[in-house]
Design an enzyme around this catalytic site. Sequence first.
Site, PDB file in Angstrom:
ATOM      1  N   ARG A 157      47.536  40.871  41.395  1.00 31.81           N
ATOM      2  CA  ARG A 157      46.543  40.263  42.322  1.00 31.81           C
ATOM      3  C   ARG A 157      45.728  41.170  43.043  1.00 31.81           C
ATOM      4  O   ARG A 157      45.888  41.120  44.214  1.00 31.81           O
ATOM      5  CB  ARG A 157      47.396  39.154  43.258  1.00 31.81           C
ATOM      6  N   CYS A 158      45.063  42.048  42.529  1.00 31.80           N
ATOM      7  CA  CYS A 158      44.371  43.299  43.121  1.00 31.80           C
ATOM      8  C   CYS A 158      43.375  43.824  41.971  1.00 31.80           C
ATOM      9  O   CYS A 158      43.584  43.741  40.843  1.00 31.80           O
ATOM     10  CB  CYS A 158      45.408  44.216  43.198  1.00 31.80           C
TER      11      CYS A 158
ATOM     12  N   GLU B  77      42.278  37.576  45.717  1.00 28.96           N
ATOM     13  CA  GLU B  77      43.171  38.462  45.850  1.00 28.96           C
ATOM     14  C   GLU B  77      43.091  39.346  47.126  1.00 28.96           C
ATOM     15  O   GLU B  77      43.941  39.974  47.547  1.00 28.96           O
ATOM     16  CB  GLU B  77      42.846  39.748  44.766  1.00 28.96           C
TER      17      GLU B  77
ATOM     18  N   GLN C 263      44.495  35.612  30.135  1.00 33.68           N
ATOM     19  CA  GLN C 263      43.437  35.353  31.159  1.00 33.68           C
ATOM     20  C   GLN C 263      42.357  35.770  30.603  1.00 33.68           C
ATOM     21  O   GLN C 263      41.160  35.660  31.164  1.00 33.68           O
ATOM     22  CB  GLN C 263      43.795  36.554  32.532  1.00 33.68           C
TER      23      GLN C 263
HETATM   24  N1  MCN Z   1      36.006  30.327  45.799  1.00 34.77           N
HETATM   25  C1  MCN Z   1      35.405  29.691  46.703  1.00 34.77           C
HETATM   26  N2  MCN Z   1      34.438  30.357  47.542  1.00 34.77           N
HETATM   27  C2  MCN Z   1      34.178  31.721  47.372  1.00 34.77           C
HETATM   28  C3  MCN Z   1      35.091  32.299  46.436  1.00 34.77           C
HETATM   29  C4  MCN Z   1      35.981  31.809  45.702  1.00 34.77           C
HETATM   30  O1  MCN Z   1      35.519  28.504  46.743  1.00 34.77           O
HETATM   31  N3  MCN Z   1      33.391  32.151  47.948  1.00 34.77           N
HETATM   32  C5  MCN Z   1      37.167  29.587  44.999  1.00 34.77           C
HETATM   33  C6  MCN Z   1      36.709  29.720  43.708  1.00 34.77           C
HETATM   34  O2  MCN Z   1      35.890  28.919  43.174  1.00 34.77           O
HETATM   35  C7  MCN Z   1      37.970  29.835  42.872  1.00 34.77           C
HETATM   36  C8  MCN Z   1      39.012  30.396  43.712  1.00 34.77           C
HETATM   37  O3  MCN Z   1      38.434  30.305  44.897  1.00 34.77           O
HETATM   38  O4  MCN Z   1      38.292  28.458  42.534  1.00 34.77           O
HETATM   39  C9  MCN Z   1      39.327  31.865  43.220  1.00 34.77           C
HETATM   40  O5  MCN Z   1      37.929  32.501  42.984  1.00 34.77           O
HETATM   41  P1  MCN Z   1      37.602  33.975  42.825  1.00 34.77           P
HETATM   42  O6  MCN Z   1      37.822  34.733  44.000  1.00 34.77           O
HETATM   43  O7  MCN Z   1      36.273  34.007  42.188  1.00 34.77           O
HETATM   44  O8  MCN Z   1      38.851  34.586  41.811  1.00 34.77           O
HETATM   45  P2  MCN Z   1      39.304  34.085  40.302  1.00 34.77           P
HETATM   46  O9  MCN Z   1      38.689  32.735  40.185  1.00 34.77           O
HETATM   47  O10 MCN Z   1      38.462  34.953  39.506  1.00 34.77           O
HETATM   48  O11 MCN Z   1      40.487  34.122  40.346  1.00 34.77           O
HETATM   49  C10 MCN Z   1      41.337  35.344  39.983  1.00 34.77           C
HETATM   50  C11 MCN Z   1      42.145  35.838  40.979  1.00 34.77           C
HETATM   51  C12 MCN Z   1      43.108  36.843  40.651  1.00 34.77           C
HETATM   52  S1  MCN Z   1      42.413  38.032  40.099  1.00 34.77           S
HETATM   53  C13 MCN Z   1      44.443  36.687  40.867  1.00 34.77           C
HETATM   54  S2  MCN Z   1      45.347  37.821  40.409  1.00 34.77           S
HETATM   55  C14 MCN Z   1      44.852  35.329  41.247  1.00 34.77           C
HETATM   56  C15 MCN Z   1      44.051  34.739  42.197  1.00 34.77           C
HETATM   57  O12 MCN Z   1      42.820  34.635  41.535  1.00 34.77           O
HETATM   58  N4  MCN Z   1      45.630  34.498  40.307  1.00 34.77           N
HETATM   59  C16 MCN Z   1      45.976  33.388  40.530  1.00 34.77           C
HETATM   60  N5  MCN Z   1      44.501  33.511  42.708  1.00 34.77           N
HETATM   61  C17 MCN Z   1      45.623  32.789  41.911  1.00 34.77           C
HETATM   62  N6  MCN Z   1      45.740  31.426  42.037  1.00 34.77           N
HETATM   63  C18 MCN Z   1      46.679  30.880  41.425  1.00 34.77           C
HETATM   64  N7  MCN Z   1      47.019  29.420  41.615  1.00 34.77           N
HETATM   65  N8  MCN Z   1      47.163  31.281  40.283  1.00 34.77           N
HETATM   66  C19 MCN Z   1      46.967  32.573  39.922  1.00 34.77           C
HETATM   67  O13 MCN Z   1      47.441  33.127  38.854  1.00 34.77           O
HETATM   68 CU1  CUN Z   2      44.094  41.715  39.527  1.00 35.29          CU
HETATM   69  S1  CUN Z   2      45.689  40.587  39.285  1.00 35.29           S
HETATM   70 MO1  CUN Z   2      44.144  39.551  39.003  1.00 35.29          MO
HETATM   71  O1  CUN Z   2      43.070  40.666  38.580  1.00 35.29           O
HETATM   72  O2  CUN Z   2      44.201  38.752  37.394  1.00 35.29           O
END
Ligand code: MCN
Ligand code: CUN
Length: 788
Positions: free
Chosen positions: A372-373, A742, A222
Amino acid sequence: MALRTSPEVGGMGHSIKRKEDPRFIRGKGTYVDDVELPGMLYLDIVRSPHAHAKIKTIDIAKAMAVPGVLAVITGQDLAKYNLHWMPTLMSDTQMVLPVEKVMYQAQEVAGVLATSRYAAADGMAAVEVEYEPLPVVVDPKKALLPGAPVLRTDKKDKKDNHIWHWEWGDKAATDRTFAEAGVTVKQDIYIPRIHVSSIETCGCVAHFDKVNDKLTVWMTTQAPHAIRTVFALVAGHVGLAEHKIRIISPDIGGGFGGKVPVYPGYVIAVAASVLTGKPVKWIEDRMENLQADSFARDYHITAELAAKKDGTLTGLRIKTLADHGYTDAAANPSKFPAGLFHVCTGSYDLKAAHVEVDGVYTNKPPGGIAYRCSFRVTEAVHTIERMVDLMAHQLGMDAAEFRMKNFVKPEQFPYRSALGWEYDSGNYGAALQKAMDRVGYAELKREQAEKRKRGELMGIGISSFTEIVGAGPSKHFDILGLKMFDSCEIRIHPTGKAIARFGTKSQGQGHETTYAQILAEELGIPAKDIQVEEGDTDTAPYGLGTYASRSTPVAGAAAAMAARKIQDKARKIAAHLLEAAPEDLVWEPGKFSVKGAPDTFKTIQDIAFAAYTNHPQGMEAGLEAVSYYDPPNLTYPFGSYIAVVDIDKGTGEVKIRRFVAVDDCGNIINPMIVEGQIHGGLTMGLAPALYEEITYDEIGNIQGGSFIDYLVPTAVETPNWETDKTCTPSPHHPLGAKGVGESATVGAPVAIANAVVDALWHLGVRHVDIPITPPKIWRLLRDKGVNE
Ligand code: MCN
Ligand code: CUN
């Protein structure tokens, strides 16, 4: 949020279909195991059956006789290069392969290298290891007792199993709130060890090219850039310099925090490739993944909450034992050994709070990753939401009304919590009210009262959580010293199409789509014309990776900032083309027009072409920009979840009848993707609430080491999620967005736990630890005389 772009452009707020899905649904993704190189060798790993044992001998003769087996790598072999230990992300040390003893069941003992996957497995089974069992420490409380066997004998001065003590908050002020409290409640809460179950296990293909001295590793990580730096720091002394290391994270089948750490298998594969000059593939099997990769949670919490007689909350006091297994390999920001646990005052306006956490070594695999936290926020939310519920019930107040009374109020934002966090924005009451309306709260309460008269068990549980994502501001957030900024680099080609590269790495979240949407919003270039790339350290700008829902808050902000730099340059080019002053031009997504003459304009595509064919004299050609974004603050998404459960008195089974989830992640980039994130997250929250748990017997044998007894919910167990949203933009994020990946996993388990306790409160039940399994409830009901 009002839409600023057309569906064809597909900027923010459009539910455009995911650009990556045509590849995935046709089975055409490229995962690590799809990488095949000529002459590739295969690695399999011998693992310990013992939780704590001396290694007396490792006999490799029979393994070497297996056709196709080329070598057996042991700790002794790695010790010659001082590579038998490696640092963890929390500056502890972890064995790559043991020399003296093993510390947990399923620990790596030796690597077998062979010409095929099958030969490697046969060789693995033929390695003969003689062990001398040592006393096993499983219970972290017992681990701290005087006379407990000291586990980390490799640390010269270590005389016990205590790793660190950490505390935060004003102890004296907190104690005062308790001394002056009208009511207090106290509860032990155990948040069990759980493990992510991504569809894809971990693995890598390491290829050391002896001609060019270059190491390329395709790996399930990651955080590719941070891994490259760690590899360079760990293996610099054997000649691996950072510019000669290329980490490629190809498509990833789920990360969920489990693909943040460096596992011994990766390092053994790299060492094997460097030694042989051949590509080496290592892919874990399902049981290795479940038994040996880093674990989450395992927090033994004692919490106390203080309130005035009228129900005004005043103070929170928490003591916690954190079971880290044999090494502290948690994936936390360096400054915070207990992650962001000190966001535990949650959504409530408390006067004072104090938290203490003690890390403990036991004979278990490394723990402390975040399932996921965002770094322990799940533990924090579980604690405060359980305690608030307990207090409400204790006072005989309605749990929703009690929350409404104690929420941080909208006008208090930006709000500084008792433990020092500055919440950016929130409207907690609105989210809870929406959830209550949606679920029909008052009607459900009436139904519950009637059912209770008839002896039926029904419960309503609330969780009004505050998340904390987007690590993080460089002032406080680093991992091994690397500041937690993130990056975006954009290049606009002459024909107006673009490529954008990021320091993050999608594992299924849909970044190829949503980042393109951010750029479409900012530049007016259609999302379909923007290619998004992540995960290759030779091409992507440096960033800290995707975890803790930081991609949108940090790299998404970088995308907006880089796009705005491009817009600035585009304005100058447009002014040149239109023979107008730059300040006389008006921008709307996709074009600059002359103020007062809307028909005189140049599109972003015209401008891109001019950047290469007709740029103003004295200006550099090209249209590209990069941003390394250091967020001024974290983002604080939130939500209110309501679970309605019915409990079967005969079997103790908890049935989730309704589950309403109202989430607020500020402005949304792609509503369909956010909906998908929440659905998946809710099911991952259901999992630890009712099913998932890893325990160990007294000699350290793992219970729950396969999917036969580690229960991952399927569609059959999953209730119909009813989702809704409110929108409170982040004031400091350039797009007003907060992370959401998360939230649902963080907020859901305790809503279910609270519903179960609510159903049983009148029987004298005050708390039930998750997972809430039928036998657990059945026994409780038997003890309370409800069933026989
Ligand atoms: N998004 C959006 N509008 C927002 C916030 C987010 O459209 N206001 C969209 C983002 O553009 C992105 C998705 O939602 O496509 C998730 O965005 P974000 O909250 O920024 O999280 P990350 O992209 O950093 O993803 C990490 C988060 C984590 S830490 C875990 S654990 C997890 C999760 O995402 N692991 C996943 N969701 C997952 N989903 C899939 N399919 N697989 C994982 O391993
Ligand atoms: Cu906290 S599990 Mo996600 O942060 O990859």
